[in-house]
Motif scaffolding. Structure first.
Motif, short mmCIF file in Angstrom:
data_model
loop_
_atom_site.label_atom_id
_atom_site.label_comp_id
_atom_site.label_asym_id
_atom_site.label_seq_id
_atom_site.Cartn_x
_atom_site.Cartn_y
_atom_site.Cartn_z
N LYS A 113 0.61 -1.11 -0.05
CA LYS A 113 0.02 -0.11 0.08
C LYS A 113 0.93 1.30 -0.08
O LYS A 113 0.28 2.23 -0.34
N MET A 116 1.84 1.95 -3.55
CA MET A 116 0.72 2.40 -4.40
C MET A 116 0.54 4.04 -4.19
O MET A 116 0.16 4.58 -5.20
N GLU A 117 0.77 4.46 -3.15
CA GLU A 117 0.77 5.87 -2.79
C GLU A 117 1.71 6.84 -3.75
O GLU A 117 1.33 7.93 -4.31
N SER A 127 -4.23 11.24 -1.99
CA SER A 127 -4.13 9.90 -1.55
C SER A 127 -4.49 10.06 -0.08
O SER A 127 -3.94 11.18 0.50
N ASN A 155 0.77 -3.68 5.51
CA ASN A 155 1.11 -3.18 4.31
C ASN A 155 1.00 -4.15 3.05
O ASN A 155 0.72 -3.22 2.06
N GLU A 277 -6.47 2.17 -2.70
CA GLU A 277 -5.73 1.23 -2.95
C GLU A 277 -6.05 0.79 -4.36
O GLU A 277 -7.20 1.21 -4.89
N ASN A 279 -6.01 -2.66 -6.94
CA ASN A 279 -5.93 -3.97 -7.07
C ASN A 279 -6.30 -4.52 -8.59
O ASN A 279 -6.95 -4.18 -9.14
#
Length: 395
Positions: A113, A116-117, A127, A155, A277, A279
């Protein structure tokens, strides 16, 4: 095309993906840990061959099985499970055997995660503020900046496992004392908002060829930690702000030939869209079926057509709002199962039990229902979730 489908029997909707691959002329080869005789007939029909291994986590077993398939059928064109749990294993296999798709050098960007930011920032989408690798001092400094409550979660994790809302210093101390030492946690500011998704298909050219959106009045974290029931709605249209944010993120990631499921908060304070997030898999909890009921399509067939032909058709217009409402066995509901089916016999399109692996968060039994009236869909969800109290019925 030789397509190895890893764990084709779980989740259940994998049968549909395998079935439509076969109907597109694909040689579908299965690897799983279930006995062949336990597979449903539709899945057996869809698989050219199936090999059971002792443990799906045993990489050597998986490698040997892939090697056998290559020896027997030739080059493997795809290796997929469409399951977030196996993302790293898939990437490892693709890297070792040079199979098309996401490789090991990129997979952490789809699992962690905190990484991802960085992509959200590059894409220009707001975010959630967060920290990783925190001790007591770092956690308190972060909380002084964002305020209570905060959310902590692994995380690198799936769903809402070990996800907690911390609202006080005593709760923070309890978390720091009891958290598993081997798990790396991320701490995030709490956003008061509605969870919305951007779900769909991006083809081999990086073009979004189908998109839908879901809205969640209850969080999965709530459902896990409070024992509360759970619901969501598949919307007839994707809002312009979710569409814009989703397209920016997918463009920044450069993802191709994937299902995607992006999560955002729409802030109750100012209506801003905040990325949560990414996926790269189909959305879970029957959301693929909700898409089908909303758009009157077969998303499994569209995905197979995209993989094989890089084409899905369209454009596709939403015709209904589709709701999902689950119930948990320990709650005293006001309305029985038969009462629900009778009252909403024209609106309910699906109902079934939920597998034990997902029941803690998703519930023990669930209903799907649709209507062209969004308010009616919300009323049905409220009726299903109404519980008894000492006085009478409470929603």
């Amino acid at each position: 095309m030789n397509f190895i489908f890893f764990s084709p029997n779980f989740p259940r909707y994998c049968t549909e993906f395998c079935f439509h691959l076969k109907n597109c002329g694909v040689n579908v080869l299965g690897i799983g840990d279930a006995d062949y005789d336990s597979l449903n007939e539709k899945l057996k029909y869809s698989l050219a061959e199936y090999i059971k291994i002792d443990r799906l986590e045993n990489y050597d077993e998986v490698v040997r099985t892939v090697g056998y398939y290559i020896h027997k059928y030739g080059r493997i064109d795809r290796f997929e499970s469409l399951n977030e749990h196996w993302l790293e294993l898939e990437a490892h296999i693709r890297t070792d055997f040079n199979i098309y798709g996401t490789k090991l050098d990129f997979i952490s960007n789809l699992k962690q995660k905190s990484k991802m930011e960085r992509f959200f920032k590059k894409s220009g989408v707001a975010s959630i503020r967060s920290i990783t690798k925190f001790d007591r001092a770092k956690a308190k400094k972060f909380i002084r900046k964002v305020g209570y409550p905060v959310v902590v979660k692994p995380n690198q994790g799936v769903g809402a496992n070990m996800t907690y809302k911390i609202a006080s210093e005593s709760e923070l101390e309890h978390f720091l004392r009891t958290k598993p030492a081997e798990v790396e946690f991320i701490m995030q500011e709490f956003i008061d908002g509605v969870l919305q998704t951007y779900d769909g298909l991006v083809n081999k050219d990086g073009e979004i060829v189908f998109a839908a959106s879901h809205e969640f009045p209850h969080s999965i974290m709530e459902a896990v930690n409070s024992g509360h029931h759970f619901s969501y709605y598949c919307l007839k249209e994707v809002s312009g702000e979710i569409e814009e944010a989703g397209r920016r993120i997918l463009r920044t990631y450069g993802i191709k030939e994937r299902f995607f499921h992006l999560e955002f908060f729409k802030s109750n304070a100012d209506g801003s869209i905040i990325a949560l997030e990414v996926n790269m898999r189909p959305p879970g909890t029957w959301m693929t079926d909700a898409i089908n009921y909303t758009y009157d399509i077969d998303i499994y067939r569209l995905w197979a057509s995209m993989v094989v032909h890089n084409w899905v058709g369209g454009p596709f217009a939403g015709k209904y709002y589709t709701g999902f409402a689950s119930r948990k066995d320990h709650l005293p509901y006001a309305h029985g199962h038969e009462e629900i089916l009778q009252r909403y016999r024209h609106e309910i399109v699906n109902h079934d039990s939920i597998t034990d692996a997902q029941s803690r968060s998703r519930g023990n039994y669930a209903y799907q229902f649709r209507s062209k009236d969004f308010d009616e869909v919300k009323r049905i969800a409220a009726y299903i979730h109404a519980v008894k109290n000492k006085v009478g019925v409470s929603s």
